[in-house]
Write a protein that holds these residues in place. Structure first.
Motif, PDB file in Angstrom:
ATOM      1  N   VAL A  18      30.984  -1.781  -0.573  1.00 16.24           N
ATOM      2  CA  VAL A  18      30.728  -2.118  -1.872  1.00 16.24           C
ATOM      3  C   VAL A  18      30.117  -0.825  -2.841  1.00 16.24           C
ATOM      4  CG1 VAL A  18      28.857  -3.443  -3.185  1.00 16.24           C
ATOM      5  CG2 VAL A  18      30.303  -4.573  -1.820  1.00 16.24           C
ATOM      6  N   ASN A  56      27.118  -1.510 -17.231  1.00  9.99           N
ATOM      7  CA  ASN A  56      25.600  -1.915 -16.146  1.00  9.99           C
ATOM      8  C   ASN A  56      24.697  -0.815 -15.972  1.00  9.99           C
ATOM      9  OD1 ASN A  56      24.539  -3.724 -13.954  1.00  9.99           O
ATOM     10  ND2 ASN A  56      25.077  -1.883 -12.790  1.00  9.99           N
ATOM     11  N   ARG A  57      25.046   0.348 -15.967  1.00  6.42           N
ATOM     12  CA  ARG A  57      24.209   1.444 -15.754  1.00  6.42           C
ATOM     13  C   ARG A  57      23.479   1.646 -17.032  1.00  6.42           C
ATOM     14  NH1 ARG A  57      22.801   3.309 -11.182  1.00  6.42           N
ATOM     15  NH2 ARG A  57      21.920   5.322 -11.846  1.00  6.42           N
ATOM     16  N   ASP A  77      13.628  -0.961  -6.509  1.00 12.12           N
ATOM     17  CA  ASP A  77      14.901  -0.720  -7.000  1.00 12.12           C
ATOM     18  C   ASP A  77      15.737  -1.221  -5.930  1.00 12.12           C
ATOM     19  OD1 ASP A  77      17.580  -0.584  -7.961  1.00 12.12           O
ATOM     20  OD2 ASP A  77      17.480   1.568  -8.398  1.00 12.12           O
ATOM     21  N   GLY A  79      18.947  -2.878  -3.797  1.00  4.85           N
ATOM     22  CA  GLY A  79      20.475  -2.539  -4.169  1.00  4.85           C
ATOM     23  C   GLY A  79      20.706  -1.445  -5.103  1.00  4.85           C
ATOM     24  N   SER A  80      20.122  -0.307  -4.717  1.00  4.45           N
ATOM     25  CA  SER A  80      20.142   0.928  -5.775  1.00  4.45           C
ATOM     26  C   SER A  80      21.180   1.730  -5.759  1.00  4.45           C
ATOM     27  CB  SER A  80      18.865   1.877  -5.649  1.00  4.45           C
ATOM     28  OG  SER A  80      18.789   2.072  -3.786  1.00  4.45           O
ATOM     29  N   GLY A  81      22.075   1.517  -4.623  1.00  6.79           N
ATOM     30  CA  GLY A  81      23.334   2.182  -4.610  1.00  6.79           C
ATOM     31  C   GLY A  81      23.164   3.934  -4.400  1.00  6.79           C
ATOM     32  N   ASP A 105      18.236  -0.121  -0.108  1.00  6.61           N
ATOM     33  CA  ASP A 105      19.781  -0.364  -0.143  1.00  6.61           C
ATOM     34  C   ASP A 105      20.000  -0.846   1.370  1.00  6.61           C
ATOM     35  OD1 ASP A 105      22.178  -0.208  -2.363  1.00  6.61           O
ATOM     36  OD2 ASP A 105      23.038  -0.412  -0.030  1.00  6.61           O
ATOM     37  N   ALA A 129      17.060  -1.330   3.884  1.00  2.32           N
ATOM     38  CA  ALA A 129      16.407  -2.658   4.141  1.00  2.32           C
ATOM     39  C   ALA A 129      17.329  -3.609   3.450  1.00  2.32           C
ATOM     40  CB  ALA A 129      15.193  -2.864   3.665  1.00  2.32           C
ATOM     41  N   LEU A 131      17.942  -7.054   1.019  1.00  2.00           N
ATOM     42  CA  LEU A 131      17.304  -8.000  -0.019  1.00  2.00           C
ATOM     43  C   LEU A 131      17.380  -9.316   0.640  1.00  2.00           C
ATOM     44  CD1 LEU A 131      16.834  -8.973  -2.865  1.00  2.00           C
ATOM     45  CD2 LEU A 131      19.119  -9.026  -3.308  1.00  2.00           C
ATOM     46  N   VAL A 158      19.580  -4.767 -10.076  1.00  2.00           N
ATOM     47  CA  VAL A 158      20.749  -4.694 -10.916  1.00  2.00           C
ATOM     48  C   VAL A 158      22.168  -4.774  -9.986  1.00  2.00           C
ATOM     49  CG1 VAL A 158      21.575  -3.008 -12.626  1.00  2.00           C
ATOM     50  CG2 VAL A 158      19.052  -3.314 -12.274  1.00  2.00           C
ATOM     51  N   ALA A 159      23.043  -5.360 -10.472  1.00  2.00           N
ATOM     52  CA  ALA A 159      24.330  -5.664  -9.822  1.00  2.00           C
ATOM     53  C   ALA A 159      24.235  -5.778  -8.352  1.00  2.00           C
ATOM     54  CB  ALA A 159      25.155  -4.548 -10.286  1.00  2.00           C
ATOM     55  N   PHE A 163      26.047 -10.335  -4.613  1.00  2.00           N
ATOM     56  CA  PHE A 163      26.692  -9.836  -3.301  1.00  2.00           C
ATOM     57  C   PHE A 163      25.885 -10.779  -2.314  1.00  2.00           C
ATOM     58  CE2 PHE A 163      27.999  -5.913  -5.275  1.00  2.00           C
ATOM     59  CZ  PHE A 163      29.305  -6.075  -5.483  1.00  2.00           C
TER      60      PHE A 163
HETATM   61  C1  LIG Z   1      27.361  -2.628  -7.497  1.00  2.00           C
HETATM   62  S1  LIG Z   1      26.157  -1.595  -6.621  1.00  2.00           S
HETATM   63  C2  LIG Z   1      24.690  -1.289  -7.741  1.00  2.00           C
HETATM   64  C3  LIG Z   1      24.003  -0.319  -7.747  1.00  2.00           C
HETATM   65  C4  LIG Z   1      22.840  -0.058  -8.731  1.00  2.00           C
HETATM   66  N1  LIG Z   1      21.954  -0.953  -8.715  1.00  2.00           N
HETATM   67  C5  LIG Z   1      23.350  -0.216  -9.964  1.00  2.00           C
HETATM   68  O1  LIG Z   1      23.525  -1.152 -10.725  1.00  2.00           O
HETATM   69  O2  LIG Z   1      23.873   0.828 -10.728  1.00  2.00           O
HETATM   70  C6  LIG Z   1      25.499  -2.753  -5.660  1.00  2.00           C
HETATM   71  C7  LIG Z   1      24.540  -2.191  -4.450  1.00  2.00           C
HETATM   72  O3  LIG Z   1      23.675  -3.367  -3.648  1.00  2.00           O
HETATM   73  C8  LIG Z   1      23.960  -2.929  -2.321  1.00  2.00           C
HETATM   74  N2  LIG Z   1      23.628  -4.212  -1.670  1.00  2.00           N
HETATM   75  C9  LIG Z   1      24.499  -5.262  -1.490  1.00  2.00           C
HETATM   76  N3  LIG Z   1      23.720  -6.286  -0.856  1.00  2.00           N
HETATM   77  C10 LIG Z   1      22.619  -5.866  -0.452  1.00  2.00           C
HETATM   78  C11 LIG Z   1      21.597  -6.609   0.247  1.00  2.00           C
HETATM   79  N4  LIG Z   1      21.842  -7.810   0.962  1.00  2.00           N
HETATM   80  N5  LIG Z   1      20.528  -5.862   0.546  1.00  2.00           N
HETATM   81  C12 LIG Z   1      20.461  -4.418   0.083  1.00  2.00           C
HETATM   82  N6  LIG Z   1      21.244  -3.707  -0.657  1.00  2.00           N
HETATM   83  C13 LIG Z   1      22.636  -4.436  -0.768  1.00  2.00           C
HETATM   84  C14 LIG Z   1      25.134  -2.232  -1.947  1.00  2.00           C
HETATM   85  O4  LIG Z   1      25.370  -1.604  -0.555  1.00  2.00           O
HETATM   86  C15 LIG Z   1      25.297  -1.303  -3.042  1.00  2.00           C
HETATM   87  O5  LIG Z   1      24.991  -0.229  -3.120  1.00  2.00           O
END
Ligand SMILES: C[S@@+](CC[C@H](N)C(=O)[O-])C[C@H]1O[C@@H](n2cnc3c(N)ncnc32)[C@H](O)[C@@H]1O
Length: 270
Positions: A18, A56-57, A77, A79-81, A105, A129, A131, A158-159, A163
């Motif tokens: 993802v 989104n960004r 932050d 799920g920071s990506g 993330d 770690a 979420l 954020v986004a 998931f």
């Molecule tokens: C679509 S990206 C969003 C990145 C950033 N937050 C943004 O909005 O630009 C989603 C991120 O969430 C992370 N992610 C998904 N499920 C997660 C979880 N259970 N715990 C931590 N990170 C997670 C993914 O690996 C990915 O890097």
């Protein structure tokens, strides 16, 4: 396939991720052919996907600027990506020099690349770690060491919540994180939804199928379901709205119709 330096040995680079698909949508270079192939398949059904990611960004940057202007100097932050243009610490520091940011993330490439980019920066940390295990995030040495939980924190989801499947109770995870934060803290959130997508739901549903195929289910939620994440928060004006409508910098006529897919909001803890 050759393994670049930013791809840890532990990852299977034949399986799409993802975070790398998202990096591709945003024009980044930390992705492999498997990721691009999945992204192109999703874009066949929804050509506006990169516009959604850009909106989104852009929302995230406006929300961080808002939180900083309201006096917040600490950011968590989750799920920071993979780091890309306009990261949280850059935006926050422009308004509040010395702002502290913990990035979390569960994707090894996002974590490894983040750690490489931020090496030697004492006011940021990048943590691997999940979420779905909020207590591990809160008890981790990075959060304990860098953030003072007795003072307000902006929690960024954020986004990422789209998931987390209902079986993993994302509402409870957000509540657990929120319960640990001081009054005046903020929740900054975006979430995918069928509402607002300028396509018939069957066609948008084919994108959901692509994520199902790569075993990273994307869960579309209604506005009403997304509003539940803000339980215990007071919504900041204009509330939970399509991303371009949240305190926009530009005139709405400049926005692509796909940017109105899904919802964004900021809440303030009483
Ligand atoms: C679509 S990206 C969003 C990145 C950033 N937050 C943004 O909005 O630009 C989603 C991120 O969430 C992370 N992610 C998904 N499920 C997660 C979880 N259970 N715990 C931590 N990170 C997670 C993914 O690996 C990915 O890097």
């Amino acid at each position: 396939m050759e393994r670049p330096a930013w791809a840890p040995r532990s990852i299977d680079i034949s399986v799409p991720s993802v975070s790398r698909i998202y990096d591709f949508y945003l024009g980044g270079s930390h992705n492999f052919e498997v990721d691009r192939e999945a992204a192109r398949r999703a874009m066949e059904f929804m050509p506006g996907l990169p516009k959604i990611m850009q909106a989104n960004r852009a929302f995230m940057r406006r929300a961080v600027r808002f939180a900083a202007a309201e006096g917040i100097t600490q950011f968590l932050d989750i799920g920071s990506g993979i780091p890309t243009f306009g990261t949280v610490h850059e935006v926050a520091r422009a308004a509040r020099p010395g702002a502290r940011v913990v990035y979390v993330d569960h994707d090894p490439v996002a974590v490894a690349h983040g750690q490489a980019v931020l090496e030697g920066d004492p006011e940021t940390a990048v943590v691997a770690a999940d979420l779905r295990k909020p207590q591990e995030i809160l008890d981790g040495p990075e959060v304990r060491g860098l953030l003072d939980l007795d003072r307000p924190v902006a929690l960024l989801l954020v986004a990422v919540l789209h998931f987390v499947e209902d079986a993993d109770d994302p509402v409870a995870a957000v509540r657990e994180l929120s319960d640990a934060l001081a009054p005046g803290s903020m929740l900054v959130l975006t979430h995918a939804s069928y509402e607002g997508i300028p396509l018939p739901p069957e066609q948008a549903g084919r994108v959901v199928d692509v994520y199902k195929d790569i075993r990273n289910p994307l869960i579309m939620r209604s506005r009403e379901e997304i509003a539940r994440f803000f339980e215990g928060y007071e919504m900041v004006e204009p509330g939970l709205v399509p991303m371009p409508d949240w305190r926009p910098d530009t005139a709405p006529e400049d926005e692509d119709p796909f940017a109105y897919s899904g919802f964004a909001g900021v809440g303030r803890a009483a």
